[in-house]
Design a protein around this motif. Structure first.
Motif, PDB file in Angstrom:
ATOM      1  N   MET A   1      41.861  47.188  35.261  1.00 28.88           N
ATOM      2  CA  MET A   1      42.019  47.775  33.949  1.00 28.88           C
ATOM      3  C   MET A   1      41.010  48.879  33.713  1.00 28.88           C
ATOM      4  O   MET A   1      41.322  49.907  33.137  1.00 28.88           O
ATOM      5  N   ALA A   2      39.763  48.658  34.140  1.00 29.66           N
ATOM      6  CA  ALA A   2      38.765  49.707  33.993  1.00 29.66           C
ATOM      7  C   ALA A   2      39.202  50.948  34.733  1.00 29.66           C
ATOM      8  O   ALA A   2      38.936  52.068  34.313  1.00 29.66           O
ATOM      9  N   GLY A   3      39.926  50.737  35.854  1.00 25.99           N
ATOM     10  CA  GLY A   3      40.402  51.878  36.619  1.00 25.99           C
ATOM     11  C   GLY A   3      41.323  52.769  35.815  1.00 25.99           C
ATOM     12  O   GLY A   3      41.309  53.986  35.956  1.00 25.99           O
ATOM     13  N   ILE A   4      42.116  52.180  34.937  1.00 29.12           N
ATOM     14  CA  ILE A   4      43.015  52.979  34.103  1.00 29.12           C
ATOM     15  C   ILE A   4      42.200  53.902  33.219  1.00 29.12           C
ATOM     16  O   ILE A   4      42.473  55.083  33.107  1.00 29.12           O
ATOM     17  N   ALA A   5      41.194  53.333  32.607  1.00 34.94           N
ATOM     18  CA  ALA A   5      40.367  54.137  31.698  1.00 34.94           C
ATOM     19  C   ALA A   5      39.614  55.219  32.454  1.00 34.94           C
ATOM     20  O   ALA A   5      39.514  56.354  32.004  1.00 34.94           O
ATOM     21  N   TYR A  68      53.453  51.222  24.760  1.00 35.68           N
ATOM     22  CA  TYR A  68      52.813  51.959  25.849  1.00 35.68           C
ATOM     23  C   TYR A  68      53.483  51.562  27.156  1.00 35.68           C
ATOM     24  O   TYR A  68      53.573  50.371  27.489  1.00 35.68           O
ATOM     25  N   LEU A  69      53.960  52.557  27.910  1.00 34.85           N
ATOM     26  CA  LEU A  69      54.578  52.306  29.211  1.00 34.85           C
ATOM     27  C   LEU A  69      53.604  52.747  30.299  1.00 34.85           C
ATOM     28  O   LEU A  69      53.366  53.942  30.480  1.00 34.85           O
ATOM     29  N   VAL A  70      53.038  51.777  31.005  1.00 36.48           N
ATOM     30  CA  VAL A  70      52.106  52.085  32.088  1.00 36.48           C
ATOM     31  C   VAL A  70      52.877  52.145  33.404  1.00 36.48           C
ATOM     32  O   VAL A  70      54.049  51.768  33.477  1.00 36.48           O
ATOM     33  N   ASP A  71      52.207  52.623  34.458  1.00 37.27           N
ATOM     34  CA  ASP A  71      52.902  52.851  35.729  1.00 37.27           C
ATOM     35  C   ASP A  71      53.515  51.586  36.308  1.00 37.27           C
ATOM     36  O   ASP A  71      54.693  51.541  36.650  1.00 37.27           O
ATOM     37  N   ARG A  72      52.679  50.548  36.436  1.00 34.04           N
ATOM     38  CA  ARG A  72      53.099  49.368  37.206  1.00 34.04           C
ATOM     39  C   ARG A  72      52.911  48.088  36.397  1.00 34.04           C
ATOM     40  O   ARG A  72      52.104  48.034  35.462  1.00 34.04           O
ATOM     41  N   ALA A  73      53.622  47.063  36.822  1.00 32.11           N
ATOM     42  CA  ALA A  73      53.469  45.750  36.192  1.00 32.11           C
ATOM     43  C   ALA A  73      52.036  45.249  36.331  1.00 32.11           C
ATOM     44  O   ALA A  73      51.503  44.613  35.423  1.00 32.11           O
ATOM     45  N   THR A  74      51.404  45.551  37.464  1.00 32.22           N
ATOM     46  CA  THR A  74      50.023  45.094  37.670  1.00 32.22           C
ATOM     47  C   THR A  74      49.065  45.761  36.682  1.00 32.22           C
ATOM     48  O   THR A  74      48.068  45.163  36.281  1.00 32.22           O
ATOM     49  N   GLY A  82      42.545  41.322  31.831  1.00 33.15           N
ATOM     50  CA  GLY A  82      41.227  41.855  32.170  1.00 33.15           C
ATOM     51  C   GLY A  82      40.900  41.776  33.636  1.00 33.15           C
ATOM     52  O   GLY A  82      39.784  42.098  34.047  1.00 33.15           O
ATOM     53  N   LYS A  83      41.844  41.357  34.451  1.00 36.28           N
ATOM     54  CA  LYS A  83      41.587  41.243  35.888  1.00 36.28           C
ATOM     55  C   LYS A  83      42.875  41.459  36.659  1.00 36.28           C
ATOM     56  O   LYS A  83      43.977  41.392  36.103  1.00 36.28           O
ATOM     57  N   SER A 297      43.083  45.981  23.982  1.00 35.86           N
ATOM     58  CA  SER A 297      43.317  44.797  24.817  1.00 35.86           C
ATOM     59  C   SER A 297      42.048  44.017  25.094  1.00 35.86           C
ATOM     60  O   SER A 297      42.118  42.905  25.634  1.00 35.86           O
ATOM     61  N   ALA A 298      40.887  44.584  24.770  1.00 37.37           N
ATOM     62  CA  ALA A 298      39.612  43.940  25.116  1.00 37.37           C
ATOM     63  C   ALA A 298      39.490  42.583  24.446  1.00 37.37           C
ATOM     64  O   ALA A 298      39.794  42.420  23.266  1.00 37.37           O
ATOM     65  N   ASP A 299      39.045  41.601  25.229  1.00 32.58           N
ATOM     66  CA  ASP A 299      38.845  40.253  24.698  1.00 32.58           C
ATOM     67  C   ASP A 299      37.372  39.860  24.715  1.00 32.58           C
ATOM     68  O   ASP A 299      37.021  38.688  24.669  1.00 32.58           O
ATOM     69  N   GLY A 300      36.508  40.838  24.794  1.00 34.26           N
ATOM     70  CA  GLY A 300      35.075  40.566  24.808  1.00 34.26           C
ATOM     71  C   GLY A 300      34.295  41.853  24.956  1.00 34.26           C
ATOM     72  O   GLY A 300      34.867  42.945  25.114  1.00 34.26           O
TER      73      GLY A 300
END
Length: 505
Positions: A1-5, A68-74, A82-83, A297-300
């Motif tokens: 997820m951090a990679g997206i940002a 929001y439509l992101v590239d992949r299901a992953t 978060g992982k 989406s952040a949970d912490g």
């Protein structure tokens, strides 16, 4: 997820997000304009199908769902959990800032429709049920409803096909141990021991829903069951009164799985109401989308800190963009006390408002910050609280269809420790009507009704949350509080009547 940002910040030129606006949706996607338009049309047609099926009036929604439509299901899975390695392909969040859904653009197909389409239709099924079909639905039916409609598709001439098999559930249904109907009726998906059992839960919920919608021998039973649940009948009694012997229900369900399944096709094409407009985002907006997804989406604090740091970098790159400054302020303010820099959050929101004095959400956030300052004062005055409400009132005047300022205005009176005036309660009622899927607004409105002595209406609202399979039990606690309030009020009233009778004697 951090990679997206990180991708969004380091190389914004590679992330060309488009935005589609329609009657009921705001859709962000990095795909092509043609694919986005096709997707928006299908989604509007799906919404129209559900409205036709459940007799829900259409028109321009003042509070559309953001997708929001992101590239992949992953990618969607990483946002949800978060992982990496998550089996989640999309999710829906009735967030206090505004409901949103995340899905993906993969074209993977297991017979019939792409999994990405089924994922989003499933999530929109949840949204549609929460917003337009208010009721205390049991967990299995909430998931079964979303699964049943997830496989909907459309013919070339626009006719809707509803009730097709959900082939992605076939493996679990055919190879995993079956969940008995009685267990299914009274358990929530989060009570399942592992992901395999949860997959079976979703599959069996779909199968039971399909059977009750289509098996002629059981037509009418689902309606009778739901009516009983809404009236507060004990779930086990409601089930046995409506379905009969639950062991027989389970046998019928197992037989139904092996029968050819029919689906329905509408006689006429489902029309798309309203225009669909598509446009590119500014460079600042484009860079902000992945980070906003991270923040929402952040949970912490770990993920929120990454979002905040990303927005900090963007403010250096786009110092004149009010939206970026607001996002930074919101991310900073949403950190826990150990990590939050209140001065930095206030500075960021002030900069957002200096650029755009009528920025709706920045004004609401300013009111939230001022609330904290006033609560810290030992001798807060009415004038202090009026100053808290001033930016919130401006936000409401700027966009009267945004439920967030309406809810925020109501909360200022609760925070002040005084009974909200009728205008605040009316505003909260409107906020609830604009977004009834928002649990916070629903529960605030339920307690407002209870404080006005309208306990039955309040408990009906709370019961919906208590049944929600995605709720962690908070709804049940709030429902119990409301029931105690009603019992206390009734006891007090009876005591008053007894005192009056004794006085008369």
């Amino acid at each position: 997820m951090a990679g997206i940002a990180i991708v969004g910040v380091a190389a914004p030129a590679q992330a060309k997000w488009l935005r589609a606006d329609s009657n009921n949706f705001i859709i962000y996607s990095e795909g092509s304009e043609r694919d986005l338009r096709d997707f928006a049309e299908k989604l509007e047609r799906f919404d129209a199908t559900l409205r036709y099926r459940f007799k829900v009036e259409g028109g321009k929604d003042p509070n559309p769902l953001t997708i929001y439509l992101v590239d992949r299901a992953t990618d969607a899975g990483r946002l949800a959990s978060g992982k990496g390695g998550s089996s989640i392909a999309g999710f829906y969040s009735p967030d206090p800032e505004g409901s949103f859904a995340v899905s993906n653009r993969e074209d993977y197909v297991i017979k019939g429709t792409p999994q990405s389409q089924q994922t989003l239709f499933h999530e929109y099924g949840h949204h549609f049920m929460r917003r337009f079909l208010p009721g205390a639905f049991p967990a299995w039916f909430i998931e079964g409803f979303a699964e049943y409609y997830s496989s909907a598709d459309f013919t070339k001439d626009g006719k809707a096909e509803v009730g097709k098999p959900v082939y992605s559930r076939a493996f679990g249904l055919l190879t995993m141990p079956k969940i008995p109907a009685e267990t299914l009726l009274f358990k929530r998906p989060l009570e399942m021991r592992n992901s395999g059992q949860m997959d079976v839960y979703y599959g069996r919920s779909w199968l039971l829903t399909h059977m009750l919608f289509n098996d002629k021998a059981r037509i009418g039973q689902l309606g009778s069951y739901i009516d009983a649940i809404h009236k507060g009948v004990d779930p086990k009694k409601a089930a046995t009164d409506s379905f009969g012997d639950l062991a027989v229900l389970d046998q019928d369900l197992n037989r139904y799985m092996n029968k050819p399944m029919n689906y329905r096709t509408t006689a006429d094409a489902i029309a798309i109401a309203g225009p669909i407009t598509i446009g590119a985002l500014t460079s600042a907006q484009d860079a902000a989308v992945p980070l906003r997804l991270e923040r929402l989406s952040a949970d912490g604090d770990v993920r929120m800190l990454k979002a905040r740091d990303g927005f900090k970098r963007l403010t250096a790159q786009y110092p004149g963009d009010a939206g970026i400054w607001f996002e930074l302020a919101r991310a900073e303010w949403d950190l826990t006390d150990d990590n939050r820099d209140k001065a930095a959050a206030r500075s960021a929101v002030d900069k957002a408002l200096a650029i755009d004095p009528k920025h709706v959400r920045a004004n609401v956030l300013l009111g939230e910050m001022l609330t904290g300052e006033v609560e810290d004062k030992k001798d807060a005055t009415a004038a202090d609280w009026n100053a808290v409400r001033k930016p919130i009132i401006l936000a409401n005047r700027t966009n009267s269809d945004d439920p967030v300022p309406l809810s925020a205005y109501y909360r200022t009176f609760v925070n002040q420790g005084m009974k909200p005036p009728p205008i605040a309660v009316e505003g909260l009622a409107r906020a609830f009507n604009l977004g009834p899927e928002n649990i916070e607004a629903r529960m605030n409105y339920a307690f407002a009704l209870a404080n006005d002595g309208k306990f039955d209406a309040a408990i009906r609202l709370a019961r919906i949350v208590a049944f929600d399979p995605h709720d962690g039990g908070g709804g049940e606690e709030l429902l119990a509080q409301l029931e105690k309030m009603r019992a206390y009020a009734e006891g007090k009233a009876q005591g008053g009547e007894a005192d009056a009778e004794a006085s008369a004697d």
